[in-house]
Design an enzyme around this catalytic site. Sequence first.
Site, PDB file in Angstrom:
ATOM      1  N   SER A   1      76.593   3.183  69.043  1.00  0.00           N
ATOM      2  CA  SER A   1      76.723   3.846  70.353  1.00  0.00           C
ATOM      3  C   SER A   1      77.609   5.088  70.269  1.00  0.00           C
ATOM      4  O   SER A   1      77.303   6.126  70.883  1.00  0.00           O
ATOM      5  CB  SER A   1      77.263   2.874  71.408  1.00  0.00           C
ATOM      6  OG  SER A   1      78.429   2.231  70.965  1.00  0.00           O
TER       7      SER A   1
ATOM      8  N   ASP B   1      81.376  -9.898  70.510  1.00  0.00           N
ATOM      9  CA  ASP B   1      80.292 -10.398  71.355  1.00  0.00           C
ATOM     10  C   ASP B   1      80.189 -11.923  71.378  1.00  0.00           C
ATOM     11  O   ASP B   1      79.521 -12.489  72.235  1.00  0.00           O
ATOM     12  CB  ASP B   1      78.957  -9.805  70.900  1.00  0.00           C
ATOM     13  CG  ASP B   1      78.952  -8.296  71.017  1.00  0.00           C
ATOM     14  OD1 ASP B   1      79.443  -7.800  72.047  1.00  0.00           O
ATOM     15  OD2 ASP B   1      78.494  -7.608  70.093  1.00  0.00           O
TER      16      ASP B   1
ATOM     17  N   HIS C   1      73.756  -4.625  67.866  1.00  0.00           N
ATOM     18  CA  HIS C   1      74.977  -3.959  68.378  1.00  0.00           C
ATOM     19  C   HIS C   1      75.361  -4.647  69.697  1.00  0.00           C
ATOM     20  O   HIS C   1      75.548  -5.860  69.731  1.00  0.00           O
ATOM     21  CB  HIS C   1      74.673  -2.456  68.497  1.00  0.00           C
ATOM     22  CG  HIS C   1      75.840  -1.574  68.805  1.00  0.00           C
ATOM     23  ND1 HIS C   1      77.150  -1.943  68.632  1.00  0.00           N
ATOM     24  CD2 HIS C   1      75.896  -0.284  69.297  1.00  0.00           C
ATOM     25  CE1 HIS C   1      77.951  -0.949  68.987  1.00  0.00           C
ATOM     26  NE2 HIS C   1      77.218   0.066  69.403  1.00  0.00           N
TER      27      HIS C   1
ATOM     28  N   HIS D   1      79.895  -8.370  60.774  1.00  0.00           N
ATOM     29  CA  HIS D   1      80.226  -7.006  61.206  1.00  0.00           C
ATOM     30  C   HIS D   1      80.005  -6.046  60.046  1.00  0.00           C
ATOM     31  O   HIS D   1      80.186  -6.419  58.891  1.00  0.00           O
ATOM     32  CB  HIS D   1      81.681  -6.910  61.688  1.00  0.00           C
ATOM     33  CG  HIS D   1      81.926  -5.710  62.536  1.00  0.00           C
ATOM     34  ND1 HIS D   1      82.279  -4.490  62.016  1.00  0.00           N
ATOM     35  CD2 HIS D   1      81.810  -5.531  63.877  1.00  0.00           C
ATOM     36  CE1 HIS D   1      82.392  -3.628  63.006  1.00  0.00           C
ATOM     37  NE2 HIS D   1      82.112  -4.214  64.141  1.00  0.00           N
TER      38      HIS D   1
ATOM     39  N   ARG E   1      89.320  -8.371  69.039  1.00  0.00           N
ATOM     40  CA  ARG E   1      88.777  -8.371  70.412  1.00  0.00           C
ATOM     41  C   ARG E   1      88.289  -9.771  70.762  1.00  0.00           C
ATOM     42  O   ARG E   1      88.342 -10.197  71.908  1.00  0.00           O
ATOM     43  CB  ARG E   1      87.632  -7.348  70.527  1.00  0.00           C
ATOM     44  CG  ARG E   1      88.059  -5.920  70.203  1.00  0.00           C
ATOM     45  CD  ARG E   1      86.874  -4.971  70.120  1.00  0.00           C
ATOM     46  NE  ARG E   1      85.942  -5.332  69.070  1.00  0.00           N
ATOM     47  CZ  ARG E   1      84.788  -4.725  68.831  1.00  0.00           C
ATOM     48  NH1 ARG E   1      84.423  -3.701  69.598  1.00  0.00           N
ATOM     49  NH2 ARG E   1      83.994  -5.109  67.852  1.00  0.00           N
TER      50      ARG E   1
HETATM   51  N1  CMX Z   1      73.705 -14.214  60.757  1.00  0.00           N
HETATM   52  C1  CMX Z   1      72.796 -14.269  59.736  1.00  0.00           C
HETATM   53  N2  CMX Z   1      72.706 -13.335  58.796  1.00  0.00           N
HETATM   54  C2  CMX Z   1      73.603 -12.340  58.820  1.00  0.00           C
HETATM   55  C3  CMX Z   1      74.586 -12.243  59.808  1.00  0.00           C
HETATM   56  C4  CMX Z   1      74.615 -13.237  60.819  1.00  0.00           C
HETATM   57  N3  CMX Z   1      75.474 -13.191  61.828  1.00  0.00           N
HETATM   58  N4  CMX Z   1      75.316 -11.137  59.586  1.00  0.00           N
HETATM   59  C5  CMX Z   1      74.785 -10.547  58.487  1.00  0.00           C
HETATM   60  N5  CMX Z   1      73.748 -11.270  58.038  1.00  0.00           N
HETATM   61  C6  CMX Z   1      72.830 -10.954  56.931  1.00  0.00           C
HETATM   62  C7  CMX Z   1      72.181  -9.606  57.214  1.00  0.00           C
HETATM   63  O1  CMX Z   1      71.097  -9.727  58.125  1.00  0.00           O
HETATM   64  C8  CMX Z   1      71.792  -9.167  55.829  1.00  0.00           C
HETATM   65  O2  CMX Z   1      70.632  -9.860  55.468  1.00  0.00           O
HETATM   66  P1  CMX Z   1      69.503  -9.186  54.521  1.00  0.00           P
HETATM   67  O3  CMX Z   1      70.183  -9.005  53.200  1.00  0.00           O
HETATM   68  O4  CMX Z   1      68.405 -10.183  54.511  1.00  0.00           O
HETATM   69  O5  CMX Z   1      69.126  -7.880  55.155  1.00  0.00           O
HETATM   70  C9  CMX Z   1      72.958  -9.712  54.989  1.00  0.00           C
HETATM   71  O6  CMX Z   1      73.556 -10.759  55.753  1.00  0.00           O
HETATM   72  C10 CMX Z   1      74.004  -8.677  54.659  1.00  0.00           C
HETATM   73  O7  CMX Z   1      74.428  -8.085  55.885  1.00  0.00           O
HETATM   74  P2  CMX Z   1      75.933  -7.519  56.046  1.00  0.00           P
HETATM   75  O8  CMX Z   1      76.096  -6.416  55.055  1.00  0.00           O
HETATM   76  O9  CMX Z   1      76.928  -8.619  56.032  1.00  0.00           O
HETATM   77  O10 CMX Z   1      75.901  -6.994  57.531  1.00  0.00           O
HETATM   78  P3  CMX Z   1      75.430  -5.565  58.059  1.00  0.00           P
HETATM   79  O11 CMX Z   1      76.575  -4.621  57.900  1.00  0.00           O
HETATM   80  O12 CMX Z   1      74.126  -5.158  57.485  1.00  0.00           O
HETATM   81  O13 CMX Z   1      75.176  -5.872  59.606  1.00  0.00           O
HETATM   82  C11 CMX Z   1      75.678  -6.848  61.695  1.00  0.00           C
HETATM   83  C12 CMX Z   1      76.247  -6.088  60.497  1.00  0.00           C
HETATM   84  C13 CMX Z   1      76.734  -6.908  62.776  1.00  0.00           C
HETATM   85  C14 CMX Z   1      74.465  -6.082  62.241  1.00  0.00           C
HETATM   86  C15 CMX Z   1      75.278  -8.273  61.236  1.00  0.00           C
HETATM   87  O14 CMX Z   1      76.428  -8.980  60.824  1.00  0.00           O
HETATM   88  C16 CMX Z   1      74.540  -9.069  62.302  1.00  0.00           C
HETATM   89  O15 CMX Z   1      73.320  -8.930  62.416  1.00  0.00           O
HETATM   90  N6  CMX Z   1      75.290  -9.893  63.114  1.00  0.00           N
HETATM   91  C17 CMX Z   1      74.678 -10.575  64.251  1.00  0.00           C
HETATM   92  C18 CMX Z   1      74.469  -9.627  65.417  1.00  0.00           C
HETATM   93  C19 CMX Z   1      75.804  -9.246  66.042  1.00  0.00           C
HETATM   94  O16 CMX Z   1      76.641 -10.083  66.337  1.00  0.00           O
HETATM   95  N7  CMX Z   1      75.987  -7.941  66.304  1.00  0.00           N
HETATM   96  C20 CMX Z   1      77.153  -7.446  67.032  1.00  0.00           C
HETATM   97  C21 CMX Z   1      78.132  -6.650  66.186  1.00  0.00           C
HETATM   98  C22 CMX Z   1      79.268  -6.125  67.033  1.00  0.00           C
HETATM   99  C23 CMX Z   1      78.793  -5.040  67.967  1.00  0.00           C
HETATM  100  O17 CMX Z   1      78.323  -4.000  67.492  1.00  0.00           O
HETATM  101  O18 CMX Z   1      78.821  -5.243  69.183  1.00  0.00           O
END
Ligand code: CMX
Length: 435
Positions: A241, A373, A271, A318, A327
Amino acid sequence: MSTLKAKLANAIPKMQDEIKQIRAEHGEKILGTCTIDQAYGGIRDVSCMVTETSLLDKFEGIRFRGLSIPECQQQLPHHPEGEEPQPEGIFWLMLTGEVPTREEVDGLTQEWRERSTVPAHVFKTLDALPVDAHPMMQFSTAILALQTESKFAAKYREGMPKKEYWSWAFEDTMDLIARLPQVAAYIYRRTYKNGEHIAPDPTQDWSGNLAHMLGYDSREFRELMRLYLTIHCDHEGGNVSAHTTHLVGSALSDPYLSLSAGMNGLAGPLHGLANQEVLRWVFEFREKLGVDVPSKEQLEAALWDTLNGGQVIPGYGHAVLRKTDPRYMAQREFAQKHLPEDPLFKLVGMIFESAPDILLKHGKAKNPWPNVDAHSGCLLVHYGMDEYDYYTVLFGVSRALGVLASLIWDRALGLPIERPKTVTTEWIKEFVKQA
Ligand code: CMX
């Protein structure tokens, strides 16, 4: 000129000089490098942008102009009726780098109140949308509809000189932030409360008035809004964002166009939409089991089902953080104080105990800890707001404070149109042959 604008007018030339000197003396030094993995992998950890309002440390969490969340809770002025900081204070801090006084916060509340009238066509635009349109689409649309009011855009057409950019970005920002509570509340009431709208209460602060127009008039809910709108405001500049708002603004698109774009990014499930997804996940799973608080075994089975189904556990992980999000902890402390026996809070606590170990065993997520979140929804449900599709709008109202404060600084510092270089895979294949 308002006190806040006068302070900025004073601070900007000093900052411009400082940056000029840094660039003259150190402009050639390397700040960050980018590997091929990083180019394909979401540009993680590449230091290549400047954002003044906040800085994120992967272990410690966010600091707003040097202050951590607990320090903000302690040092920013509290509303006389409670103990939580007012978001007016963090906006002031992000813009000026200074903790405001009680009087300065009250002055800002008053200024936003005076700027808060939303033009009728914005409500008409919202009313033209289906009532079941997602609240974030409504929010982004309403911000776009407000763009008719942009003073920045009008001044640009008149040929304003570059040195005035920040001043009109400031005016738009102040108008926009002032109007967001009414826009957000209108969306909530039209979507979930049969369009029975509630007029603003001019005696309330910015957060209290939002709580009132949403239809939640308890002191505790107002306090929750003050905390919520403070802690969601900013998370340095690279998140979707913030980066989107900054990027779109770099084309000199006005603050309305820029914020609306940023909100479309916030509306993604990885996000800001994750706050809705957390509650959807919890509600669906409770309904399936027919219990309020499941056993540890039932919970762990549901977490594994989600992972084995190829989905993410919302609210966990994250892109930068490598520990529990402060937070999340601030909201947990609020719950411990105000709703320790709430069954949903207990369930959120159980998830906190089980999910990190399971994510570690699963072996993919680099950060198994909860983010902001994972906690926000359970607090809102406690006070009766269980329409979880709406939650990201509240995140957006808060996020506007940080991304717009940054946008003002972008224009003050004369940051140019953003245009990173991209390459093709063919180019990379040639590059590695020669490297
Ligand atoms: N559940 C399951 N798998 C997860 C995960 C979770 N909560 N968090 C990361 N992973 C997976 C990723 O999908 C990725 O899988 P692939 O290798 O198959 O693509 C792998 O672990 C590596 O990811 P990462 O490097 O740890 O995480 P990223 O930096 O790529 O992504 C985020 C970060 C937040 C998008 C991810 O942790 C996620 O999808 N979390 C759940 C959604 C969420 O809570 N988002 C809110 C974040 C805060 C905000 O912006 O408001």
